[in-house]
Design an enzyme around this catalytic site. Structure first.
Site, mmCIF file in Angstrom:
data_model
loop_
_atom_site.group_PDB
_atom_site.id
_atom_site.type_symbol
_atom_site.label_atom_id
_atom_site.label_comp_id
_atom_site.label_asym_id
_atom_site.label_seq_id
_atom_site.Cartn_x
_atom_site.Cartn_y
_atom_site.Cartn_z
ATOM 1 N N ALA A 174 -1.005 14.872 -10.308
ATOM 2 C CA ALA A 174 -0.588 13.761 -9.407
ATOM 3 C C ALA A 174 0.586 13.083 -10.044
ATOM 4 O O ALA A 174 0.728 13.076 -11.139
ATOM 5 C CB ALA A 174 -1.996 12.685 -9.272
ATOM 6 N N CYS A 181 6.870 11.770 -19.744
ATOM 7 C CA CYS A 181 7.895 10.941 -19.537
ATOM 8 C C CYS A 181 7.845 9.758 -20.391
ATOM 9 O O CYS A 181 8.172 8.691 -20.186
ATOM 10 C CB CYS A 181 7.723 10.451 -18.055
ATOM 11 S SG CYS A 181 6.455 9.671 -17.783
#
Lengths: 343, 335
Positions: free
Chosen positions: B134, B261
């Site tokens: 997700a 990230c």
């Protein structure tokens, strides 16, 4: 005599002089120093004899420039013939005040319809406020409408400016930056002064200093001026003293924000905490605002021109969007984006 | 954050970028109809950075193979088209629209997110696992390659999984979802070694991380705030466990890409090294890191890369190309 004058000179829209006007004092009481200087100069001028020559009135090139001009000069000549003393009086007074021949001619042609006495009164007011001939000339060239100002208003404004501390030669810069300093409405000047005093809480002395150094503030929207101050004080943590010292108020909000926010996001500027401290020393304001962009980038920001260009565009967009959107709309937008995007 | 230590002189330009609007890429939906999408995007002055990287690369001077693309280039996952605006161009893409097939024409994502998928190097017929799938951008990209024989997409969070489902619904036709045998689950990723050991050709482990870009913005519930310190400290451990599970679920000879990230060493290189060690010590399984230098060079015109990663590659944000942060490391399971 008056009737005759009106008949003959009606089409020139010039009201005839009366002898009474000639004898009206052109200087206020108490300006003894000025009078003395005046007299001294008069003596000197007389001895040189230059300014009183008729030839300065019929200087061909200046005459040739405009019909209006020619009319004015012709008028002056005729006027001179009719009431020779008054015109000469103005010219000699101007020369005595220190205006050059060239300036005198130009001044006379700025608003040819102006009553010479009127002109002299206005100019005298400016001189009394401590302005030298050159700046007076420049100001009048820039804003000829000054000559049309009722002398009473002129005097009133002058005294107000003196009260604000803008006499004694401090007026030059203000007048240069803000030519409508005399013609603008009293309440518009008031509003600015009030913003500085009552909203920003500058001292009277500081207000004078600001008006002297950053006369542009007089032309600013009062709300924006207040915002500029708040940005300096709350956002950047700059104290009153430094706001005045660094001429902070003269820089545009756009430029200030661009450079400040850039530094802040780079991690090179921090808003001081309640104790006025920062983790790293902030760069000096002069190294932020006063320096050229190239120097700012090289020394203060230590970043590249291309990055700064992109940043400016992004910041402009952020500003635009924060103004345009309501808070709820913004939230909705963000959620929508999140739906679509990979983080 | 102690990133100023880690990045030195680079930190200010990274910081200002993190705090400014990020740049997006438009991943073209191959399942929606028509090439008009590419044409439209080109009209906007955007260009397909993938295409440019792979086919318009100037050949290395030392390398005389100018005709065929170099080996590394076909190691990139195929069929991916992603448009970005050029360096310094801050234009935004208009929101995606629904095409004639009822599917959205492109998906807006951080262009750097595509790199882990490209690096994974899918080949036709691969069985693929996306362990922390997700909200679904990378999952979608995996499907765009057309290479997936099976795609298992998992995420622990059910709310996030439902977002993933929505993405698939909006972008991928039902028949493709069936054909690819796309399976969406909400299980604990750490269990995959036991659940489906030695199963997959390609595994993507795109772990939950501190999402630095967002953390810098948000005051509330920021992972860097003191109250969440424990959570933050536990994160690398969770990440190691997830990567280890991903490696265990890979067939011997298969490949894994680990991505985050985050800018942090602790969540990036240390996790890779930690997982490799774990597999070696506990399972006697050898895992080798693959060098991505050549891969990185393909994309240097579009992204800024941190020059000093011990293992893997890190896209760092820069105002000229405000993508990332995106760390990725490719591994091969040898045994």
């Amino acid at each position: 005599m008056s009737a005759l004058g009106r008949q003959v000179f009606d089409w020139h829209r010039l009201s005839p002089l009366t002898w009474a006007l000639l004898t009206r004092p052109t200087r206020q009481l108490g300006e003894q120093k000025r009078t003395t200087a005046f007299l001294l100069r008069k003596l000197m001028t007389v001895s040189s004899g230059g300014g009183l020559e008729e030839s300065s009135f019929v200087d061909p090139p200046k005459c040739a420039r405009k019909a209006e001009h020619r009319t004015g000069l012709t008028q002056c000549l005729l006027e001179k013939q009719r009431t020779p003393v008054s015109q000469e009086n103005v010219v000699s007074s101007l020369l005595d005040m220190g205006f050059s021949d060239v300036h005198v001619n130009e001044l006379l042609s700025i608003q040819p319809g102006t009553h010479p006495q009127q002109m002299l009164d206005i100019i005298s007011e400016l001189v009394l406020l401590g302005l030298n001939p050159e700046p007076v000339y420049v100001a009048l060239k820039k804003s000829p409408q000054l000559l049309k100002l009722p002398v009473m208003q002129m005097k009133k404004r002058s005294s107000y400016l003196r009260k604000l501390g803008l006499g004694e030669g401090k007026l030059k810069r203000a007048l240069y930056c803000c030519p409508d300093l005399f013609t603008m409405r009293q309440r518009d000047v008031d509003v600015i002064v009030r913003v500085l005093k009552e909203k920003c809480l500058f001292t009277v002395k500081q207000v004078t200093e600001i008006l002297h150094r950053c006369p542009h503030v007089l032309r600013e929207d009062p709300g924006e001026l207040e915002y500029k101050f708040q940005y300096a004080y709350f956002r950047m943590g700059i104290k009153h003293v430094d706001i005045v010292k660094t001429d902070f108020l003269q820089y545009s909000m756009t430029k200030t924000k661009q450079r400040h926010v850039f530094l802040e996001r780079l991690g090179r500027y921090q808003t001081p905490d309640k104790k006025g401290q920062t983790q790293v020393p902030n760069p000096l304001l002069k190294d932020i605002l006063r320096v050229s962009e190239a120097e700012f980038l090289a020394r203060t920001a230590v970043s590249s021109a291309e990055e700064f260009e992109v940043f400016k565009k992004l910041l402009a967009r952020e500003e635009e969007e924060s103004e345009g959107c309501m808070a709820d709309e913004e939230e909705e937008e963000e959620e929508g984006r999140e739906e679509e995007q990979e983080l | 954050m102690t990133y100023s230590v880690q990045f030195g002189d680079l930190w200010p330009s990274i910081r200002v970028s993190l705090l400014s609007e990020q740049k997006y890429g438009a991943l073209v939906n191959n399942f929606a109809s028509g090439d008009h999408v590419s044409a439209e995007l080109e009209q906007l002055k955007a260009r397909d950075f993938v295409n440019e990287a792979i086919f318009h690369r100037e050949p290395e001077p030392e390398n005389s193979q100018t005709a065929a693309p170099s080996p590394a280039s076909w190691a990139c996952s195929p069929n991916l088209r992603c448009f970005t605006f050029t360096r310094g161009d801050v234009s935004r893409f208009p929101p995606a629209r629904r095409g004639s097939l009822g599917l959205m024409d492109y998906y807006l994502m951080d262009a750097a997110s595509l790199l882990p998928v490209l690096a994974l190097g899918l080949q036709p017929g691969d069985t693929v696992l996306d362990l922390c799938a997700a909200p679904g951008g990378k999952t979608l990209a995996l499907l765009q390659t057309g290479c997936c024989r099976n795609l298992a997409a998992n995420d622990l969070s059910t709310s996030r999984t439902s977002r993933l489902q929505r993405v698939l619904h909006n972008y991928v036709p039902q028949d493709v979802r069936d054909k690819n045998r796309v399976r969406v689950t909400s299980w604990d990723g750490r269990k995959w070694g036991e659940l489906e050991g030695d199963t997959y050709d390609r595994v993507l482990v795109d772990v939950p991380c501190t999402t630095d870009r967002h953390s810098l913005h948000e005051e509330e519930n920021n992972i860097f705030q003191r109250s969440r310190k424990k959570e933050r400290q536990m994160l690398p451990m969770l990440q190691v466990q997830l990567l280890a599970a991903g490696l265990l679920a890979t067939k011997p000879g298969g490949h894994v890409v680990y991505s985050t990230c985050s800018l942090s060493h602790l969540q990036n290189e240390y996790v890779v090294q930690g997982a490799i060690e774990l597999l070696d010590n506990q399972y006697s399984i050898k895992v080798q890191v693959e060098d991505l230098t050549h891969f990185r060079k393909l994309f240097m015109n579009t992204f800024y890369f941190f020059p000093s990663c011990q293992v893997g590659e890190l896209v760092i944000p820069n105002l000229m190309a405000n993508f990332g942060p995106m760390y990725f490391c490719k591994m091969c399971r040898m045994t």
